[in-house]
Write an enzyme that holds these catalytic residues in place. Structure first.
Site, PDB file in Angstrom:
ATOM      1  N   LYS A  20       0.875  -0.992   0.068  1.00 25.49           N
ATOM      2  CA  LYS A  20       0.624   0.080   0.096  1.00 25.49           C
ATOM      3  C   LYS A  20       0.991   1.170  -0.377  1.00 25.49           C
ATOM      4  O   LYS A  20       0.436   2.034  -0.739  1.00 25.49           O
ATOM      5  CB  LYS A  20      -1.139   0.244   0.881  1.00 25.49           C
ATOM      6  N   SER A 181      11.434   6.018  10.802  1.00 22.22           N
ATOM      7  CA  SER A 181      11.235   5.419   9.355  1.00 22.22           C
ATOM      8  C   SER A 181      11.353   5.787   8.636  1.00 22.22           C
ATOM      9  O   SER A 181      11.156   6.369   7.175  1.00 22.22           O
ATOM     10  CB  SER A 181       9.404   5.786   9.439  1.00 22.22           C
ATOM     11  N   ASP A 296       6.445  -0.508  11.134  1.00 23.93           N
ATOM     12  CA  ASP A 296       5.814  -1.773  11.078  1.00 23.93           C
ATOM     13  C   ASP A 296       5.701  -3.263  10.918  1.00 23.93           C
ATOM     14  O   ASP A 296       5.279  -3.514  11.228  1.00 23.93           O
ATOM     15  CB  ASP A 296       4.943  -1.335   9.561  1.00 23.93           C
TER      16      ASP A 296
HETATM   17  O1  S3P Z   1       4.841   5.911   3.984  1.00 25.18           O
HETATM   18  C1  S3P Z   1       4.901   5.176   4.621  1.00 25.18           C
HETATM   19  O2  S3P Z   1       4.433   4.653   3.379  1.00 25.18           O
HETATM   20  C2  S3P Z   1       4.528   4.931   5.972  1.00 25.18           C
HETATM   21  C3  S3P Z   1       5.265   5.192   6.815  1.00 25.18           C
HETATM   22  C4  S3P Z   1       5.176   4.733   8.289  1.00 25.18           C
HETATM   23  O3  S3P Z   1       4.813   5.922   9.124  1.00 25.18           O
HETATM   24  P1  S3P Z   1       5.971   6.880   9.949  1.00 25.18           P
HETATM   25  O4  S3P Z   1       6.842   7.345   8.721  1.00 25.18           O
HETATM   26  O5  S3P Z   1       4.850   7.980  10.629  1.00 25.18           O
HETATM   27  O6  S3P Z   1       6.097   6.221  10.641  1.00 25.18           O
HETATM   28  C5  S3P Z   1       4.838   3.556   8.083  1.00 25.18           C
HETATM   29  O7  S3P Z   1       4.339   2.884   9.444  1.00 25.18           O
HETATM   30  C6  S3P Z   1       3.359   3.603   7.563  1.00 25.18           C
HETATM   31  O8  S3P Z   1       2.671   2.530   7.176  1.00 25.18           O
HETATM   32  C7  S3P Z   1       3.215   3.547   5.902  1.00 25.18           C
HETATM   33  C1  PEP Z   2       0.614   3.241  10.355  1.00 23.61           C
HETATM   34  C2  PEP Z   2      -0.276   2.991   9.174  1.00 23.61           C
HETATM   35  O1  PEP Z   2      -0.369   3.176   7.883  1.00 23.61           O
HETATM   36  P1  PEP Z   2      -0.890   4.504   7.860  1.00 23.61           P
HETATM   37  O2  PEP Z   2       0.558   5.669   8.763  1.00 23.61           O
HETATM   38  O3  PEP Z   2      -0.543   4.796   6.160  1.00 23.61           O
HETATM   39  O4  PEP Z   2      -2.383   4.766   8.351  1.00 23.61           O
HETATM   40  C3  PEP Z   2       0.039   0.919   8.720  1.00 23.61           C
HETATM   41  O5  PEP Z   2       0.122   0.620   8.026  1.00 23.61           O
HETATM   42  O6  PEP Z   2       0.791   0.138   9.731  1.00 23.61           O
END
Ligand code: S3P
Ligand code: PEP
Length: 414
Positions: A20, A181, A296
């Site tokens: 996603k 992240s 994640d």
């Molecule tokens: O950029 C992305 O696709 C994501 C970034 C992460 O969030 P954070 O940057 O807030 O940790 C992750 O937890 C999320 O599921 C997807």
């Molecule tokens: C935190 C998540 O996604 P988002 O931050 O895009 O809601 C996730 O997929 O675990």
């Protein structure tokens, strides 16, 4: 939806669920170039991304072809998202760059999630915000090409600023450390540069020098984080699983690192030519790992730590509290339901692993968090279990329960 999982031994070959994170990025790229996504999985978060770009003038055909407008503008006065933090926090800088006035709202879950750092970074630079949480009214237009932002809350703002500076024909982002992240920032840069842009990261600074982007026509690659739950079905229930549709793991630490993490915990876990092959082990080793760059993975690491022979430590858990649920409490609650003890120590979660036959039967809720439902379903493979509100998996992977059935897992859906 209630899912009843019966003790099962998982085995089989399965396609990885679509990423996603990549799907959302590709859909947002349609602000600049034509994007065609074959067999796009319409998860709730992907639907949020589709609705977001429609509100900015992108023409969407058959929910799979995305055609950029001649001129980007905020066409809607109100954008209602479901629960995607990635869509929300990418969209805010984009709207600031385009300019205009719009109200954004989301689900109860999304309303609880902070957007403080991007508001403080852009406020007073031409943009005003009514709040630092949803519902949020944004007005004005970003009037600078260089932004300084704290990196300690979410990488998603930085992803959004990279899009924003493509709209503003270039710019610079200075991230005030820590850069949390970071793997997702590198993912954004990688996707843009592979389509012809010129983004450079040097320490805590990112330089965006936009070029005309090539069109994208293809599949959405598989997601290691989501696929790790399929791998865990084999590792927990003494089966073997092959997952295809995955790209070669990158060198930097990210969701793809779960292949090596499971290997380091004693599993057979190898990547060969697009396939991730996992084979169970009689004994798993505990792990001590910092997940700040790939938060994640916490859920999947907790799942294998539950039956590891010893004490595991998951570090940098602070930001897990601002995900779809407070994941520190969610993980502790789910583990405890199945008979696994854990405790919080400073910024770490300590998990006391047990022999798999000592796990219990449990009835659990998923706290409106897709990954919590997936963790619970894995632990239920030993003695069985019931997962309430199991439709929460639709946020990222609507095929999850049917995919488990295809891996010989005995479950019923009510
Ligand atoms: O950029 C992305 O696709 C994501 C970034 C992460 O969030 P954070 O940057 O807030 O940790 C992750 O937890 C999320 O599921 C997807
Ligand atoms: C935190 C998540 O996604 P988002 O931050 O895009 O809601 C996730 O997929 O675990």
């Amino acid at each position: 939806m209630i899912v009843k999982v019966h003790p099962s031994k998982a085995s089989g070959v399965i396609r990885a669920p679509q990423s996603k994170s990549i799907a959302i990025r590709l859909i947002f790229l349609s602000l600049f170039t034509k994007v065609k996504l074959n067999n796009l999985l319409l998860s709730d978060d992907v639907i949020d991304a589709i609705n977001a770009v429609k509100a900015l003038g992108v023409k969407v055909e058959n929910e799979s072809t995305f055609i950029p407008p001649d001129k980007l503008e905020v066409k809607e006065k109100y954008i209602r998202l479901k629960g995607s933090g990635t869509v929300l926090r990418t969209l805010i800088p984009i709207i600031a760059a385009i300019g205009g006035e719009v109200v954004i709202d989301g689900s109860e879950s999304l309303r609880k999630r902070p957007i403080r750092r991007v508001v403080e970074a852009l406020n007073n630079f031409g943009v005003t915000f009514s709040s630092d949480s949803l519902p949020l009214k944004i007005s004005g237009k970003l009037n600078v090409n260089s932004v300084k932002i704290f990196g300690d809350e979410s990488s998603q703002y930085i992803t959004g600023l990279i899009y924003a500076f493509h709209i503003l024909n270039g710019g610079k982002i200075e991230i005030i450390p820590p850069i949390s992240s970071k793997s997702y920032i590198l993912l954004t840069i990688d996707i843009f540069n592979k389509l012809g842009s010129d983004i450079k990261i040097n320490g805590n600074e990112i330089y965006i020098n936009p070029n005309k982007l090539e069109e994208y026509n293809g599949e959405v690659p598989g997601d290691y984080g989501l696929a790790s739950f399929y791998a865990l079905t084999g590792l927990i229930s003494e089966g073997n699983i092959t997952i295809y549709g995955l790209w070669k793991p990158e060198k930097y630490f990210g969701d793809h690192s779960i292949v090596e993490i499971f290997r380091n915990m004693g599993a057979f876990s190898e990547y060969y030519n697009g396939k991730w092959i996992v084979k169970h082990s009689d004994k798993y080793l505990p792990i001590k790992i910092d997940i700040d760059d790939a938060p994640d993975l916490a859920m999947s690491i907790a799942g294998l730590s539950a039956i590891a022979d010893g004490i595991s430590e998951i570090q940098s858990i602070r930001r897990l509290r601002i995900k779809e649920s407070d994941r520190v409490n969610s993980i502790k609650n789910i583990l405890a339901s199945y008979g696994i003890e854990s405790e919080i120590k400073n910024d770490s979660l300590i998990i006391f692993g047990k022999r798999r036959d000592l796990l219990k039967y449990a009835i659990t809720d998923c706290f409106n968090d897709h990954r919590v439902a997936m963790l619970s379903s894995i632990l239920a493979l030993i003695k069985g279990g019931i997962i309430l509100n199991a439709e929460c998996v639709n946020k990222s992977n609507p095929n999850y329960w049917q995919d488990l059935i295809s891996l010989n897992i005995k479950l019923s859906i009510e």
